[in-house]
Design an enzyme around this catalytic site. Structure first.
Site, PDB file in Angstrom:
ATOM      1  N   SER A  12       0.832  -1.209   0.000  1.00  0.00           N
ATOM      2  CA  SER A  12       0.000   0.000   0.000  1.00  0.00           C
ATOM      3  C   SER A  12       0.865   1.256   0.000  1.00  0.00           C
ATOM      4  O   SER A  12       1.654   1.492   0.914  1.00  0.00           O
ATOM      5  CB  SER A  12      -0.909   0.005   1.228  1.00  0.00           C
ATOM      6  N   HIS A  37      -1.246  -1.058  -4.211  1.00  0.00           N
ATOM      7  CA  HIS A  37      -2.551  -0.699  -3.649  1.00  0.00           C
ATOM      8  C   HIS A  37      -2.560   0.813  -3.387  1.00  0.00           C
ATOM      9  O   HIS A  37      -1.682   1.345  -2.699  1.00  0.00           O
ATOM     10  CB  HIS A  37      -2.767  -1.476  -2.351  1.00  0.00           C
ATOM     11  N   ASP A  39      -4.669   3.913  -1.890  1.00  0.00           N
ATOM     12  CA  ASP A  39      -5.774   4.249  -0.987  1.00  0.00           C
ATOM     13  C   ASP A  39      -6.229   5.684  -1.197  1.00  0.00           C
ATOM     14  O   ASP A  39      -5.475   6.628  -0.927  1.00  0.00           O
ATOM     15  CB  ASP A  39      -5.310   4.085   0.468  1.00  0.00           C
ATOM     16  N   MET A  41      -8.821   8.572  -0.094  1.00  0.00           N
ATOM     17  CA  MET A  41      -9.722   8.938   1.016  1.00  0.00           C
ATOM     18  C   MET A  41     -10.224  10.366   0.831  1.00  0.00           C
ATOM     19  O   MET A  41      -9.468  11.242   0.400  1.00  0.00           O
ATOM     20  CB  MET A  41      -8.966   8.839   2.340  1.00  0.00           C
ATOM     21  N   HIS A  71      -8.297   1.675  -4.304  1.00  0.00           N
ATOM     22  CA  HIS A  71      -9.312   1.482  -3.265  1.00  0.00           C
ATOM     23  C   HIS A  71      -9.939   2.827  -2.947  1.00  0.00           C
ATOM     24  O   HIS A  71      -9.328   3.664  -2.276  1.00  0.00           O
ATOM     25  CB  HIS A  71      -8.607   0.864  -2.031  1.00  0.00           C
ATOM     26  N   MET A  73     -12.149   5.105  -0.983  1.00  0.00           N
ATOM     27  CA  MET A  73     -12.887   5.278   0.274  1.00  0.00           C
ATOM     28  C   MET A  73     -13.580   6.629   0.197  1.00  0.00           C
ATOM     29  O   MET A  73     -13.141   7.627   0.782  1.00  0.00           O
ATOM     30  CB  MET A  73     -11.916   5.196   1.465  1.00  0.00           C
ATOM     31  N   MET A 142     -12.275  -5.612   4.488  1.00  0.00           N
ATOM     32  CA  MET A 142     -11.456  -4.766   5.363  1.00  0.00           C
ATOM     33  C   MET A 142     -11.251  -5.479   6.697  1.00  0.00           C
ATOM     34  O   MET A 142     -12.214  -5.915   7.338  1.00  0.00           O
ATOM     35  CB  MET A 142     -12.153  -3.413   5.622  1.00  0.00           C
ATOM     36  N   ASP A 180      -7.232  -6.281   3.717  1.00  0.00           N
ATOM     37  CA  ASP A 180      -6.573  -4.977   3.841  1.00  0.00           C
ATOM     38  C   ASP A 180      -6.699  -4.478   5.274  1.00  0.00           C
ATOM     39  O   ASP A 180      -7.810  -4.259   5.763  1.00  0.00           O
ATOM     40  CB  ASP A 180      -7.276  -4.011   2.864  1.00  0.00           C
TER      41      ASP A 180
HETATM   42  C1  DX5 Z   1      -6.667   1.574   5.508  1.00  0.00           C
HETATM   43  C2  DX5 Z   1      -6.209   1.357   4.099  1.00  0.00           C
HETATM   44  C3  DX5 Z   1      -5.134   0.373   3.992  1.00  0.00           C
HETATM   45  C4  DX5 Z   1      -3.846   0.733   4.678  1.00  0.00           C
HETATM   46  C5  DX5 Z   1      -3.327  -0.526   5.298  1.00  0.00           C
HETATM   47  O1  DX5 Z   1      -7.722   2.444   5.511  1.00  0.00           O
HETATM   48  O2  DX5 Z   1      -7.292   0.925   3.282  1.00  0.00           O
HETATM   49  O3  DX5 Z   1      -4.874  -0.015   2.643  1.00  0.00           O
HETATM   50  O4  DX5 Z   1      -2.866   1.243   3.813  1.00  0.00           O
HETATM   51  O5  DX5 Z   1      -2.251  -0.228   6.102  1.00  0.00           O
HETATM   52  P1  DX5 Z   1      -1.589  -1.263   7.096  1.00  0.00           P
HETATM   53  O6  DX5 Z   1      -1.096  -2.401   6.240  1.00  0.00           O
HETATM   54  O7  DX5 Z   1      -0.517  -0.479   7.733  1.00  0.00           O
HETATM   55  O8  DX5 Z   1      -2.671  -1.718   8.036  1.00  0.00           O
HETATM   56 ZN    ZN Z   2      -6.822   0.054   1.201  1.00  0.00          ZN
END
Ligand code: DX5
Ligand code: ZN
Length: 221
Positions: A12, A37, A39, A41, A71, A73, A142, A180
């Site tokens: 990620s 990956h 992320d 947000m 991903h 969010m 998740m 994840d």
């Molecule tokens: C959390 C994200 C993850 C995050 C995971 O909201 O969706 O992808 O990067 O991080 P670790 O592996 O540190 O839990």
């Molecule tokens: Zn993620």
């Protein structure tokens, strides 16, 4: 019956160096890994902000050929699908929790030439995604409440993997089953035993002192 998918590690970018994201992506590709990956947000669906499509486009311009596992969010993911497809996403995952037309958005992602995924939060029962299993390339379970890296793995999510893997087997489906949040070699192995094949790892990957050994161990999960 489809053969089990080989374990796939998706580091990620959230846990990479945000002043040098292209270098962080290169750490991943230099190991011979294929997925990154990403992320995204919005400070609304989750209480944090990250980066947007322009960052992914910049990584492409910097030469990254990684498979961008994106991903989203976001409270209104349907508004941003096209921007991420144009920016270079290969797979776009959307959450089941917000109210919008999930089926139409999954279809739109495919129309734009990307693979599509559906994500469920820890509090969301697996039945919520069941009607869509035939329409997706990936289901993301998740294993933390999304928003931040570095949180502890939620072992109580394992039964969801078992159920999804059973549905996949019984219905002859081939979607990837991704986890994840709080994933490292130990928790990854537990998820693998429950049926997961795709492993997002942020903190544990970027903090690993010996990344080639870490990646090789994941490939054998
Ligand atoms: C959390 C994200 C993850 C995050 C995971 O909201 O969706 O992808 O990067 O991080 P670790 O592996 O540190 O839990
Ligand atoms: Zn993620």
């Amino acid at each position: 019956m489809p053969l089990p998918l080989a374990p796939l590690l998706a580091p990620s970018l959230l846990a990479g160096d945000h002043a040098h994201l292209a270098a962080s992506a290169r750490v991943v590709s230099d190991l011979g890994l294929l997925w990154l990956h990403c992320d995204i947000m919005d400070g609304h669906f989750v209480p944090n902000l990250t980066f947007g499509p322009e960052t992914l486009a910049a990584l492409r311009r910097a030469g990254s050929k990684l498979f961008f596992d994106t991903h989203l969010m976001l409270s209104e993911p349907q508004r941003y699908i096209e921007a991420f497809a144009k920016a270079g996403s290969n797979l776009i995952s959307i959450h089941i929790e917000p109210a919008y037309d999930h089926a139409a958005t999954l279809a739109r992602i495919r129309d734009l030439g990307c693979q599509c995924g559906l994500v469920l939060n820890p509090g969301t029962p697996v039945a919520a995604v069941e009607p869509y299993l035939g329409q997706v390339d990936l289901i993301l379970v998740m294993t933390v409440q999304p928003g931040f890296g570095g949180q502890p793995f939620r072992r109580d999510m394992l039964p969801k993997l078992t159920q999804l893997a059973a549905w996949r087997r019984e219905r002859d489906l081939t979607f990837r089953l991704e986890v994840d949040g709080g994933i490292d070699l130990a928790t990854g192995a537990e998820c693998r035993a429950a049926g997961a094949d795709t492993f997002v790892a942020g903190t544990s990957f970027f903090k690993a002192p010996d990344k080639p050994a870490y990646a090789a161990a994941f490939a054998k999960l």
